[in-house]
Design a protein around this motif. Sequence first.
Motif, short mmCIF file in Angstrom:
data_model
loop_
_atom_site.label_atom_id
_atom_site.label_comp_id
_atom_site.label_asym_id
_atom_site.label_seq_id
_atom_site.Cartn_x
_atom_site.Cartn_y
_atom_site.Cartn_z
N VAL A 1 47.41 71.15 48.18
CA VAL A 1 46.05 71.05 48.72
C VAL A 1 45.07 71.23 47.57
O VAL A 1 44.07 70.52 47.47
CB VAL A 1 45.81 72.12 49.81
N ASN A 2 45.34 72.19 46.68
CA ASN A 2 44.46 72.38 45.52
C ASN A 2 45.26 72.38 44.22
O ASN A 2 45.28 71.40 43.50
CB ASN A 2 43.62 73.65 45.67
N SER A 3 45.91 73.50 43.90
CA SER A 3 46.64 73.58 42.63
C SER A 3 47.81 74.56 42.77
O SER A 3 47.92 75.29 43.75
CB SER A 3 45.71 74.05 41.51
N PHE A 4 48.64 74.55 41.74
CA PHE A 4 49.71 75.53 41.61
C PHE A 4 49.43 76.31 40.34
O PHE A 4 49.35 75.74 39.24
CB PHE A 4 51.08 74.83 41.52
N ASN A 5 49.27 77.64 40.47
CA ASN A 5 48.92 78.47 39.32
C ASN A 5 49.81 79.70 39.31
O ASN A 5 49.79 80.49 40.26
CB ASN A 5 47.44 78.88 39.41
N LEU A 6 50.60 79.85 38.25
CA LEU A 6 51.53 80.97 38.12
C LEU A 6 51.35 81.62 36.76
O LEU A 6 51.30 80.92 35.74
CB LEU A 6 52.96 80.48 38.31
#
Length: 382
Positions: A232-237
Amino acid sequence: MKKISKEERNWKRKLRGFLWMRRLCSPIFLIVYLLAWRAFLQLCIYGGVRRYLPLLLACMAFFAGYLLWYLAELRMYGKHSIRRALTQFEVEDNRVLSECSFELRDVRWYRKKKGQIYLFLKGRRFVWLDTEQASGQKRELLELKLTQKGILATHFWRIPVALALAAATFLGAAGAVWSAVPYNGRLSWALDELWSSRKVRLVHNNIYEDGLDGILEDIREKVDLPEKLCLVNSFNLHFRADGTVETLYTFVKGFDEDGNFVDSYLIDYDASVSDNITIWLGGAADMEFESDKDLTPLLEAMRVLPLRETVENWQQEVYGILYYGERSWGYSTKGIRYLDADGTVSYPGTYAAEEIKGYSISVFCPENEAKTPVRYLYRGIL
């Protein structure tokens, strides 16, 4: 087992009822009851567990002790009293003569109801006088002498206290229901979290050893996460130098094998707060699959991406992985690397003849922007 007669059962019922009403309609009980409702409503509307929960627990402890007191008192009255109604009695001066004789000065409080007089005496004694068969003169004399005990002996405050208890219960329950309506109070958010979120412990918390597949495996312990996902927006890890996952935030949509929308999942994790991942269900406005935000390239790339080797020379405490799906980097080759499905890494030339774009996984230093991110363009899916 000794069989209890109907007369004794009726006597016990009267004792329990009158004693319970006296304890329930006590001004002290009312004050604590109002404090408990106030603390509960403040907690429901504004939150503040540390501030209001101790007071609420103290009130609960008082109620528990109050109940034990009532039960102990009930037992003592049962041991010291004759367990039936007394129909034969005489009134002489300030003394009542019967099978259980007593001084009127020993009466602590009493109730009158339809020709019945219920007396609670000092020494935890309960006397039930049935005056229906007594002469009118004898009954009137007894009632006259009882009135000399004063208004406190009649437990006159029971009605206003009972009304106050009923009002507090109604208004408190109404306030709690109001706070449970979405956006009205903290309780509504707590209920929304209870119904719309799931928590699961992050066991596979090393990105080097477990990859993203380990994290998804943990999530699927509590959530039936579909295999087909898109952002939907982003993947941030973010992860530490030893590979331990510190934070994770992503919002994804799930689809079944036929491409039908299943649900959306907001996934949030912060190791400094809890070792649990929180998964919020629902919330996505768009239910269409967006191929340019497909999560599959990220999952495939992370299985072969040389993550440890990428960050080992940066000498930072925390590193990050960022994925938006398909991105365009124009004609700049700075930090660009190509990653094939077998793990082969290649570099573009100094100058790009055509626009550089594709499914991009950025590895970067969140706390040091001077370090140029490495941007892997995954070419396993074409």
